[in-house]
Each structure stands twice: as structure tokens, then as C-alpha cells.
Design a protein around this motif. Sequence first.
Motif, PDB file in Angstrom:
ATOM      1  N   GLY A   1      27.693 -29.575  -4.399  1.00 30.96           N
ATOM      2  CA  GLY A   1      28.170 -30.440  -3.581  1.00 30.96           C
ATOM      3  C   GLY A   1      27.118 -31.249  -3.839  1.00 30.96           C
ATOM      4  O   GLY A   1      26.635 -31.687  -4.737  1.00 30.96           O
ATOM      5  N   ALA A   2      27.650 -33.099  -3.104  1.00 30.20           N
ATOM      6  CA  ALA A   2      26.699 -33.985  -3.453  1.00 30.20           C
ATOM      7  C   ALA A   2      25.469 -33.818  -3.177  1.00 30.20           C
ATOM      8  O   ALA A   2      24.900 -34.229  -3.705  1.00 30.20           O
ATOM      9  N   ARG A   3      25.046 -33.353  -2.359  1.00 28.88           N
ATOM     10  CA  ARG A   3      23.372 -33.086  -1.628  1.00 28.88           C
ATOM     11  C   ARG A   3      22.705 -32.112  -2.454  1.00 28.88           C
ATOM     12  O   ARG A   3      21.747 -32.289  -3.134  1.00 28.88           O
ATOM     13  N   GLN A   4      23.428 -31.430  -2.458  1.00 30.12           N
ATOM     14  CA  GLN A   4      22.856 -29.990  -3.878  1.00 30.12           C
ATOM     15  C   GLN A   4      22.966 -31.028  -4.844  1.00 30.12           C
ATOM     16  O   GLN A   4      21.341 -30.189  -5.694  1.00 30.12           O
ATOM     17  N   ALA A   5      23.868 -31.596  -5.316  1.00 31.80           N
ATOM     18  CA  ALA A   5      23.970 -32.138  -7.041  1.00 31.80           C
ATOM     19  C   ALA A   5      22.697 -32.921  -7.045  1.00 31.80           C
ATOM     20  O   ALA A   5      21.811 -33.172  -7.875  1.00 31.80           O
ATOM     21  N   LYS A   6      21.688 -33.640  -5.781  1.00 32.74           N
ATOM     22  CA  LYS A   6      21.132 -34.829  -5.883  1.00 32.74           C
ATOM     23  C   LYS A   6      19.367 -33.884  -6.127  1.00 32.74           C
ATOM     24  O   LYS A   6      18.977 -34.477  -6.492  1.00 32.74           O
ATOM     25  N   GLU A   7      19.491 -32.363  -5.393  1.00 30.82           N
ATOM     26  CA  GLU A   7      18.349 -32.496  -5.192  1.00 30.82           C
ATOM     27  C   GLU A   7      18.231 -31.766  -6.875  1.00 30.82           C
ATOM     28  O   GLU A   7      17.351 -31.913  -7.279  1.00 30.82           O
ATOM     29  N   VAL A   8      18.931 -31.249  -7.366  1.00 31.21           N
ATOM     30  CA  VAL A   8      19.397 -30.701  -8.722  1.00 31.21           C
ATOM     31  C   VAL A   8      19.009 -31.919  -9.910  1.00 31.21           C
ATOM     32  O   VAL A   8      18.053 -31.674 -10.879  1.00 31.21           O
TER      33      VAL A   8
END
Length: 255
Positions: free
Chosen positions: A184-191
Motif C-alpha cells: 500500500g501507499a503508506r507501506q511503500a513510503k516506509e520502504v
Amino acid sequence: MTLGSEVPLYEVRNASKHYGSVVALDDVSMKIHAGEVVGLVGDNGAGKSTLVKILSGAHQPTSGQVFLDGIERHWKSPQDALEAGVETLYQESGLAPHLSVSSNVFLGREEYVKGPLGKFGFLAQKKMDRIAHENLEKVGIAVPQSNRSISQLSGGQRQAVAIGRAVSWAKHVIILDEPTNHLGARQAKEVLQIIKNAKAQGLGVIFISHTLPHVLEITDRIVCLRLGKVVADAPTSTFDAEKLLGTITGLIDSK
């Protein structure tokens, strides 16, 4: 070594790979410097996977050379590249869901303490828990407990742990194959933030992705393959989404 130094951190020079009469790579050259994120893009069948296998030591080129820190290397296996400090994370992260976070970080690199009379070894679990927690924190990964099972983590947390493991052990280069896929967008941002932290530590990062906004956001330079050849190698600042897509598909000639 710093970005822009004369000797690249990692380089493949004039590499070709033939499978019988099929030419998967044709005279491909690519370099990466310390503290640089290079995007490797191309349509399916462009040769990305073959190039990654050569860089990771899984395959040997039919012709061409591989250099690490300016020294020519002849990887006989992925283990050779790993021991030299080149970590590769494929789309299938290789995590063992039934093991803890720290056990996954140390998977294949477990530490032991001597048992009675030095005859038997026991896993140094507390030490591994502590080091895993410290290493993951260092790259910006917040895992509640390093002894927590991987199966209890979200998809984004699992991917973060997999990348964190690669960052923890990499001495030179991390190769990431679609690390934000299915996130998801938030998880991708963290990665993506973890990748930025790896870059800040002076590691070279090769970022393979079909998600072009992520490529444009995270990379310093983009190398595009088409039909086994390099058709573009330029700073990311020279691309926008339309130009990058056109270069990948062949609608725009970047050379």
C-alpha cells in the motif's frame, strides 16, 4: 568512496549473456557509486532479470567483466557475491514466517555460544535479538520486538525486515527487485525511506521496479534496458513520467 569518484563501487562492463541462440544481454555496461540509488527499468523481457543474476553471482556472463571497488571479480555463486558484500533481495523475500525477526535477520549467519566443556553450541539468541533490533533501528525500521514471529507482521513490515536484513549485512551494494510491489501507499513510503537511509550510509542501491513514480522519487540515475541492450543511462532529473515510459516502450529514443 563518494558519489562521483572515478572508480565506481560496482560495475558491469560490456556484459553479454547467451542462452544457446538466444541473446538475453548484448554488450551491457552499468555502474553504481557509493551513496547512489540507480534505477534499473525495462519492459518484461528487456534483460533486467538476467543482469541482476549476473550482478548477484547467480549467473556468469558469456562475455564481459564485473568489478567491485575497481577489482575484477568472477562470481562462481551468489555466496561469493554475498561474502564480498553484495546483497540481493528478490521479489520473494526469502523470509521464514515461522521464525522470529532476529532469526530471519541472522538466517544462515547464526551466532553460537559454547556449551559445557565447549563440546556443544547453543544459539546466542539474546545477542542476536539485540543486534537485530539495533541494526533494524539504524535503518529506520520499527519492529515492536525482534523476537516476534514474522508471521505476525504485516506485508509492509515483512518487506521492511527483508530489506533491513540486506542493509545490515551489505558492505557495498544492495540489489532490490520490486521491493514495493503489492504494498500500500503508506507501506511503500516506509520502504522507500529505508532505501534513503541505506543510501545515507554510503551503500550503493540498485532499484528494479515497474512502479515508475517510485523510480522517479528514489533514484539518482536511471538505466533502461530494451531487448537486452542499454537504451538510456542518465540522471533521474532528466526524466519525467512520460519520457521514462516512452523510453521503456521505445516510443522515445533517449540516445
